[in-house]
Design an enzyme around this catalytic site. Structure first.
Site, PDB file in Angstrom:
ATOM      1  N   ASP A  49       0.652  -1.222  -0.174  1.00 24.71           N
ATOM      2  CA  ASP A  49      -0.125  -0.058  -0.077  1.00 24.71           C
ATOM      3  C   ASP A  49       0.812   1.122  -0.001  1.00 24.71           C
ATOM      4  O   ASP A  49       0.397   2.460   0.353  1.00 24.71           O
ATOM      5  CB  ASP A  49      -1.029  -0.032   1.173  1.00 24.71           C
TER       6      ASP A  49
ATOM      7  N   HIS B  54      -4.027  -1.898  -5.935  1.00 25.76           N
ATOM      8  CA  HIS B  54      -3.560  -0.604  -6.496  1.00 25.76           C
ATOM      9  C   HIS B  54      -4.358   0.234  -7.067  1.00 25.76           C
ATOM     10  O   HIS B  54      -5.679   0.264  -7.663  1.00 25.76           O
ATOM     11  CB  HIS B  54      -2.491  -1.126  -7.806  1.00 25.76           C
TER      12      HIS B  54
ATOM     13  N   ARG C 180       1.834 -29.524  -6.843  1.00 22.85           N
ATOM     14  CA  ARG C 180       1.577 -30.051  -8.238  1.00 22.85           C
ATOM     15  C   ARG C 180       0.321 -30.674  -8.561  1.00 22.85           C
ATOM     16  O   ARG C 180       0.046 -31.750  -9.428  1.00 22.85           O
ATOM     17  CB  ARG C 180       2.700 -31.123  -8.661  1.00 22.85           C
TER      18      ARG C 180
ATOM     19  N   ARG D 168     -10.233  -3.085   5.079  1.00 24.17           N
ATOM     20  CA  ARG D 168      -9.954  -3.024   6.505  1.00 24.17           C
ATOM     21  C   ARG D 168      -9.095  -2.038   6.854  1.00 24.17           C
ATOM     22  O   ARG D 168      -8.282  -1.237   5.888  1.00 24.17           O
ATOM     23  CB  ARG D 168      -9.064  -4.157   7.071  1.00 24.17           C
TER      24      ARG D 168
END
EC number: 6.3.4.4
Length: 426
Positions: free
Chosen positions: A19, A47, A150, A301
């Site tokens: 951030d 972003h 895998r 949050r």
């Protein structure tokens, strides 16, 4: 943008706990780029870019796609939730971005995030109780777990034989001993949407690099202190957010990486649990949180707040060898009487300064932080575009940070808009 070395790739990385404002620097640098790439993470990233009066929130799409002349590439190191990707594309188009789908390429090696991964993520966090890691519950960690064990499914599996894909998916469900869930997507519709975007991104990127005709920028997600290997483990993400992740997440040779730019805030933030030596638990922290609008783009949050911590950034510099830094959100500190910078950690038992960043989170939780205290500038820096316009005390702050880090600060963010930035010739 500083002219890239011919044939080399430029990289933007976070140097704290995420951030930091990487999207803003990517937006600026992408103006002189033809290709912008994501190399790791998933839609747990967030972003924000403000362009043309419009605010864009990106989670999977490279934020450089705001530039209409850019080809955006989601590399093999990214884990992709198709529902989230298609929703993000639709939202970007609704906000006026042009030709998003035609300018997007997705690696056929990307692993897919399913609802079963999100359910596992949620259940594991609940089982941890008060020791929860504070994940975004987007299923990113469980998807990387499937990759490492895998039994994960990739975009190329989805684009191949559907019977084989279904069989592999059933094996995935069986492996984690969960009930077979619905995919939550219209498969035929998804295949149609994906068909023009999927490619072998390793071949694409390396051809572009070797052609020396493409100016390529890689935007990191999350940050160095959340790196699975180098971050504050176990309170980290599930991918390599440092410069090494660029090579593994795009299939690039290390020799192709040119300039590496770090992004830091003028203070520090962190979402979720984990050690945070410079954390502010008083009214100053609350003030910065509110003025800086510090809410997670992905989680919504409230972010934890602390003073700028140069111990953290020096450690990130050791790993990534930054050529220059972008310092963002200096304007958030405009009203403070004084500003502090963390410059060292002391071992409370020995009274000695630590000579390296602790790998053990329990040690980090108990360090004593040494601060450099500077006077505040009590003057608005919002929207400043020339370094000389900054108040003297603000310039002292910038130059003190530079001195403590021994890394040039080339960009200084002074507001949310894309033009609220100072570019220094350092």
């Amino acid at each position: 943008m500083t002219k890239s070395v011919e044939g080399l790739v430029s990289v933007v990385l976070g140097a704290q706990w995420g951030d930091e404002g990487k999207g803003k620097l990517v937006d600026l640098l992408s103006e002189s780029c033809s290709v912008v790439c994501r190399c790791q993470g998933g839609n747990n990233a967030g972003h924000t870019v403000v362009a043309g009066g419009q605010e864009y929130f990106f989670h999977l799409l490279p934020s450089g796609i705001v530039n209409p002349n850019v080809l955006a590439v989601i590399g093999n190191g990214v884990v992709v939730n198709l529902q989230a990707l298609f929703q993000e594309i639709d939202e970007a188009v609704c906000k006026g971005l042009l030709d998003v789908s035609s300018r997007l390429r997705i690696s056929d090696r990307c692993h897919l995030v399913f609802d079963i991964h999100q359910e596992i993520d949620r259940m594991e966090e609940e089982l941890r109780g008060e020791n929860s890691l504070g994940t975004t519950k987007k299923g990113i960690g469980p998807t990387y777990s499937s990759k490492v064990t895998r039994n994960g499914l990739r975009v190329c599996d989805l684009m191949g034989d559907w019977v084989q894909f279904t069989a592999k998916y059933k094996e995935l469900v069986k492996y984690v001993k969960r009930r077979y869930p619905k995919l939550g997507i219209n498969v035929e519709e998804s295949l149609e949407k994906l068909s023009g975007m999927v490619c072998d991104s390793v071949i694409l990127i390396n051809k572009l690099v070797k052609s020396k005709q493409a100016n390529i920028l890689v935007e990191g997600a999350q940050s160095c202190m959340l790196d699975i290997d180098f971050g504050t483990y176990p309170h980290v993400t599930s991918s390599n957010c440092s410069v090494g992740g660029v090579c593994t997440g795009l299939g690039l040779s290390p020799s192709r990486v040119g300039r590496v730019y770090g992004v830091i805030k003028a203070y520090t933030t962190r979402v979720g649990s984990g050690p945070f030596p410079s954390e502010l638990l008083d009214g100053i922290g609350e003030f910065i949180q509110k003025k800086g609008c510090e809410w997670g783009v992905t989680t919504k949050r409230k972010r934890r707040i602390g003073w700028l911590d140069t111990v953290v950034i020096r450690y990130a510099h050791i790993i990534n060898d930054f050529n220059a830094l972008a310092l963002t959100k200096i304007d958030v500190l405009d009203d403070l009487e004084e500003v502090k910078i963390a410059k060292a950690y002391i071992d409370p038992e020995t009274g000695r300064e630590l000579d390296s960043f602790p790998s053990d989170s329990s040690v980090l939780n108990h360090v004593v932080v040494v601060y450099e205290t500077l006077p505040g500038w009590k003057t608005s820096t919002h929207g400043c575009r020339v370094y000389e316009e900054l108040p003297t005390a603000a310039k002292v702050f910038v130059e003190t940070v530079e001195k403590l880090l021994n890394i040039p600060i080339r960009w200084i963010g002074t507001g949310a808009s894309r033009d609220s930035i100072i570019i220094r010739s350092v």
